[in-house]
Design an enzyme around this catalytic site. Structure first.
Site, PDB file in Angstrom:
ATOM      1  N   HIS A  63       0.806  -1.216   0.000  1.00 44.78           N
ATOM      2  CA  HIS A  63       0.000   0.000   0.000  1.00 44.78           C
ATOM      3  C   HIS A  63       0.843   1.273   0.000  1.00 44.78           C
ATOM      4  O   HIS A  63       2.012   1.268   0.404  1.00 44.78           O
ATOM      5  CB  HIS A  63      -0.914   0.012   1.228  1.00 44.78           C
ATOM      6  CG  HIS A  63      -1.871  -1.142   1.251  1.00 44.78           C
ATOM      7  ND1 HIS A  63      -2.564  -1.510   2.373  1.00 44.78           N
ATOM      8  CD2 HIS A  63      -2.264  -2.019   0.274  1.00 44.78           C
ATOM      9  CE1 HIS A  63      -3.321  -2.567   2.098  1.00 44.78           C
ATOM     10  NE2 HIS A  63      -3.156  -2.895   0.827  1.00 44.78           N
ATOM     11  N   LYS A  73       6.442   5.809   7.456  1.00 46.84           N
ATOM     12  CA  LYS A  73       5.880   4.967   8.512  1.00 46.84           C
ATOM     13  C   LYS A  73       6.982   4.384   9.377  1.00 46.84           C
ATOM     14  O   LYS A  73       7.983   3.885   8.859  1.00 46.84           O
ATOM     15  CB  LYS A  73       5.059   3.825   7.904  1.00 46.84           C
ATOM     16  CG  LYS A  73       3.850   4.293   7.127  1.00 46.84           C
ATOM     17  CD  LYS A  73       3.249   3.210   6.275  1.00 46.84           C
ATOM     18  CE  LYS A  73       2.150   3.779   5.385  1.00 46.84           C
ATOM     19  NZ  LYS A  73       1.749   2.828   4.332  1.00 46.84           N
ATOM     20  N   TYR A 133       1.845   1.468  13.913  1.00 45.87           N
ATOM     21  CA  TYR A 133       2.798   2.278  13.167  1.00 45.87           C
ATOM     22  C   TYR A 133       2.424   3.758  13.171  1.00 45.87           C
ATOM     23  O   TYR A 133       1.243   4.113  13.112  1.00 45.87           O
ATOM     24  CB  TYR A 133       2.994   1.774  11.734  1.00 45.87           C
ATOM     25  CG  TYR A 133       1.756   1.471  10.940  1.00 45.87           C
ATOM     26  CD1 TYR A 133       0.990   0.348  11.192  1.00 45.87           C
ATOM     27  CD2 TYR A 133       1.395   2.292   9.878  1.00 45.87           C
ATOM     28  CE1 TYR A 133      -0.139   0.051  10.444  1.00 45.87           C
ATOM     29  CE2 TYR A 133       0.280   1.992   9.105  1.00 45.87           C
ATOM     30  CZ  TYR A 133      -0.480   0.883   9.395  1.00 45.87           C
ATOM     31  OH  TYR A 133      -1.603   0.589   8.637  1.00 45.87           O
ATOM     32  N   ASP A 167      -6.813  -5.757  -1.985  1.00 39.68           N
ATOM     33  CA  ASP A 167      -5.482  -6.304  -2.266  1.00 39.68           C
ATOM     34  C   ASP A 167      -5.550  -7.392  -3.331  1.00 39.68           C
ATOM     35  O   ASP A 167      -4.625  -7.541  -4.132  1.00 39.68           O
ATOM     36  CB  ASP A 167      -4.855  -6.822  -0.973  1.00 39.68           C
ATOM     37  CG  ASP A 167      -4.476  -5.675  -0.044  1.00 39.68           C
ATOM     38  OD1 ASP A 167      -4.173  -5.929   1.124  1.00 39.68           O
ATOM     39  OD2 ASP A 167      -4.505  -4.510  -0.504  1.00 39.68           O
TER      40      ASP A 167
HETATM   41  C1  LIG Z   1      -5.220   2.987   6.427  1.00 37.39           C
HETATM   42  C2  LIG Z   1      -6.486   3.518   7.065  1.00 37.39           C
HETATM   43  C3  LIG Z   1      -7.696   2.869   6.902  1.00 37.39           C
HETATM   44  N1  LIG Z   1      -8.830   3.372   7.499  1.00 37.39           N
HETATM   45  C4  LIG Z   1     -10.082   2.625   7.329  1.00 37.39           C
HETATM   46  C5  LIG Z   1     -10.493   2.391   5.883  1.00 37.39           C
HETATM   47  C6  LIG Z   1     -11.217   1.067   5.942  1.00 37.39           C
HETATM   48  O1  LIG Z   1     -12.570   1.284   6.272  1.00 37.39           O
HETATM   49  C7  LIG Z   1     -10.541   0.315   7.089  1.00 37.39           C
HETATM   50  C8  LIG Z   1      -9.537  -0.719   6.637  1.00 37.39           C
HETATM   51  O2  LIG Z   1      -8.641  -0.075   5.742  1.00 37.39           O
HETATM   52  P1  LIG Z   1      -7.642  -0.928   4.866  1.00 37.39           P
HETATM   53  O3  LIG Z   1      -8.338  -2.163   4.355  1.00 37.39           O
HETATM   54  O4  LIG Z   1      -6.994  -0.001   3.878  1.00 37.39           O
HETATM   55  O5  LIG Z   1      -6.569  -1.395   5.981  1.00 37.39           O
HETATM   56  P2  LIG Z   1      -5.191  -2.129   5.672  1.00 37.39           P
HETATM   57  O6  LIG Z   1      -5.366  -3.187   4.623  1.00 37.39           O
HETATM   58  O7  LIG Z   1      -4.642  -2.526   6.978  1.00 37.39           O
HETATM   59  O8  LIG Z   1      -4.303  -0.988   5.040  1.00 37.39           O
HETATM   60  C9  LIG Z   1      -3.110  -0.521   5.646  1.00 37.39           C
HETATM   61  O9  LIG Z   1      -2.158  -1.525   5.470  1.00 37.39           O
HETATM   62  C10 LIG Z   1      -0.859  -1.159   5.037  1.00 37.39           C
HETATM   63  C11 LIG Z   1       0.115  -2.199   5.523  1.00 37.39           C
HETATM   64  C12 LIG Z   1      -0.440   0.212   5.324  1.00 37.39           C
HETATM   65  O10 LIG Z   1       0.740   0.522   5.498  1.00 37.39           O
HETATM   66  C13 LIG Z   1      -1.451   1.279   5.269  1.00 37.39           C
HETATM   67  O11 LIG Z   1      -1.433   2.062   6.465  1.00 37.39           O
HETATM   68  C14 LIG Z   1      -2.818   0.811   5.014  1.00 37.39           C
HETATM   69  O12 LIG Z   1      -3.001   0.735   3.607  1.00 37.39           O
HETATM   70  O13 LIG Z   1      -9.885   1.317   7.876  1.00 37.39           O
HETATM   71  C15 LIG Z   1      -8.809   4.515   8.264  1.00 37.39           C
HETATM   72  O14 LIG Z   1      -9.849   4.963   8.792  1.00 37.39           O
HETATM   73  N2  LIG Z   1      -7.614   5.182   8.422  1.00 37.39           N
HETATM   74  C16 LIG Z   1      -6.461   4.715   7.848  1.00 37.39           C
HETATM   75  O15 LIG Z   1      -5.383   5.348   8.034  1.00 37.39           O
END
Ligand SMILES: Cc1cn([C@H]2C[C@H](O)[C@@H](COP(=O)(O)OP(=O)(O)O[C@H]3O[C@H](C)C(=O)[C@H](O)[C@H]3O)O2)c(=O)[nH]c1=O
Length: 186
Positions: A63, A73, A133, A167
């Protein structure tokens, strides 16, 4: 504080000291002054993130957030164990497309500093692993993007990982246009 360079300039491994006693340990997981005294001056952090992955073999990534919302990060594992990966996505960088990975765990206390302009992802090695993080930019849903986890020859040591729909649908690195250059990656 132990600080290690990595094969990718700018990506650092850091291990804060742990003060053990009969109760357990105490550690300053983030101290700007300690890092500055060690010659490391990181940008200001504005947001802390924390996620729990219930199953071992969960992959989150790769990401990024596009400029002007690009995030540096500082990553650590609050519980369990994971393999954390940074990919240089800065066009013009001598290490463009190269990746570096490290095992971060509650036990080893190691942290990975990933500057803006990099892709970030991890795979969990144990159930109920938590990642924590610090980020140098706030979340911006419109700037949020993904590149296929398995499109860069990263040695994840995982088959059939748990993935989000985002993803699973991400483009391959070779088909992706990076929004970063080695000059203006923030
Ligand atoms: C990243 C983020 C997400 N969200 C909400 C959006 C979605 O409703 C939910 C899950 O988000 P997401 O599926 O993008 O979460 P991850 O798959 O863990 O994504 C993260 O994983 C990789 C490893 C990363 O480094 C990034 O910080 C980020 O992309 O949290 C938020 O409210 N705030 C945030 O900063």
């Amino acid at each position: 504080m132990q600080i290690e360079q990595t094969p990718i300039a700018g990506v650092l491994l850091m291990t804060p000291a742990r003060h053990g006693d009969a109760r357990g340990f105490f550690s300053e997981s983030w101290n700007r002054r300690t890092l500055r005294q060690a010659g490391v001056d990181l940008p200001e952090f504005v947001q802390d993130n924390h996620s729990l992955s219930r199953q071992a073999g969960t992959v989150r990534g790769l990401h990024y957030q596009a400029p002007p919302h690009a995030q540096g990060k500082l990553v650590r594992c609050g519980r369990g164990r994971l393999f954390d990966v940074a990919v240089d996505a800065r066009e013009g960088s001598p290490t463009y497309g190269q990746w570096f990975g490290a095992e971060l765990s509650f036990e080893n206390g190691r942290q990975l500093w990933i500057p803006a302009g990099f892709l970030h992802g991890f795979v969990t090695r144990e159930p109920d692993s938590e990642i924590v993080y610090k980020c140098t930019a706030h979340y911006d849903r419109e700037a949020d993007g993904a590149v296929a986890w398995d499109s860069l020859g990263i040695d994840w040591d995982v088959s059939d990982p748990v993935l989000s729909d985002k993803d699973r649908a991400a483009p391959a690195f070779a088909d992706w246009q990076s929004p970063f250059t080695s000059e203006a990656s923030a």
